[in-house]
Design an enzyme around this catalytic site. Structure first.
Site, PDB file in Angstrom:
ATOM      1  N   VAL A  48      -9.725  -6.911   0.214  1.00  0.00           N
ATOM      2  CA  VAL A  48      -9.107  -7.213  -1.035  1.00  0.00           C
ATOM      3  C   VAL A  48      -7.855  -6.265  -1.142  1.00  0.00           C
ATOM      4  CG1 VAL A  48      -8.970  -7.359  -3.449  1.00  0.00           C
ATOM      5  CG2 VAL A  48     -11.094  -8.354  -2.466  1.00  0.00           C
ATOM      6  N   CYS A  49      -8.274  -4.988  -0.607  1.00  0.00           N
ATOM      7  CA  CYS A  49      -7.372  -3.830  -0.974  1.00  0.00           C
ATOM      8  C   CYS A  49      -6.090  -4.188  -0.139  1.00  0.00           C
ATOM      9  CB  CYS A  49      -7.934  -2.449  -0.400  1.00  0.00           C
ATOM     10  SG  CYS A  49      -9.362  -2.034  -1.124  1.00  0.00           S
ATOM     11  N   PRO A  50      -6.047  -4.627   1.147  1.00  0.00           N
ATOM     12  CA  PRO A  50      -4.649  -4.669   1.566  1.00  0.00           C
ATOM     13  C   PRO A  50      -3.997  -5.980   1.023  1.00  0.00           C
ATOM     14  CG  PRO A  50      -6.391  -5.526   3.136  1.00  0.00           C
ATOM     15  CD  PRO A  50      -7.217  -5.001   1.994  1.00  0.00           C
TER      16      PRO A  50
END
Length: 189
Positions: A48-50
């Site tokens: 999810v972070c990118p």
């Protein structure tokens, strides 16, 4: 306890400035004198972070036009940030500063550290030029954020700062009506 209305605590950390492809030192003082957006996330080389960090990059020009600088923070080192930037299609687009927080000091200061995992939660903080938190949001790991909402919050925070005695109602957009909280409005909205 909420950090809204409180001045950020002192810190010093190493960072990767993606736009300049260099390592830099960042302190709490660097977040003062302008609007700052601090985006915490759990870890580099994740899922999810990118998507979130790329979305923030997609709005980065708007943030800069509004006089704000963006800082992403995870408990990874600045070296890992550089490696991720060099190997991820999404992260290679980033131009803003990626702060490493392996000591977990900054994550603790902003009360987003998951002590069991040693990772930061998905926290977003909007900091005014005085170093005071004006907005804070923390999401569960599986809930990605939308940077367009952050643009609206930044504009509203700037408007309220420049127009004391006025408030921005729900879904306020730049140029729309504001409220002047007073006795006359009680029970009439």
């Amino acid at each position: 306890m909420s950090l809204v209305g409180k001045e950020i605590e002192p810190f010093k950390a190493e960072a990767y400035h993606a736009g300049k492809d260099e390592f830099i030192t960042v302190t709490d003082e660097d977040l003062k004198g302008k609007w700052s957006i601090v985006v915490f996330y759990p870890a580099d080389f994740t899922f999810v972070c990118p998507t979130e960090l790329e979305d923030v990059q997609n709005h980065y020009e708007t943030f800069k036009e509004l006089g704000a600088e963006v800082y992403s923070v995870s408990t990874d080192t600045h070296f890992v940030h550089k490696a991720w930037h060099d190997h991820s299609d999404a992260i290679s687009k980033l131009e803003y500063i990626m702060i490493g927080d392996p000591s977990q000091t900054i994550s603790r200061n902003f009360d987003v550290l998951d002590e069991e995992l040693g990772l930061a939660q998905r926290g977003t903080f909007l900091i005014d030029p005085d170093g005071v938190v004006q907005a804070a949001e923390i999401n569960a790991d599986g809930i990605g954020r939308d940077a367009s909402v952050l643009v609206r919050k930044l504009k509203a925070a700037q408007y309220v700062r420049e127009n004391p005695g006025e408030a921005c109602p729900a879904k306020w957009e730049e140029g729309s009506e504001t409220l002047a909280p007073s006795l006359d409005l009680v029970g009439k909205i």
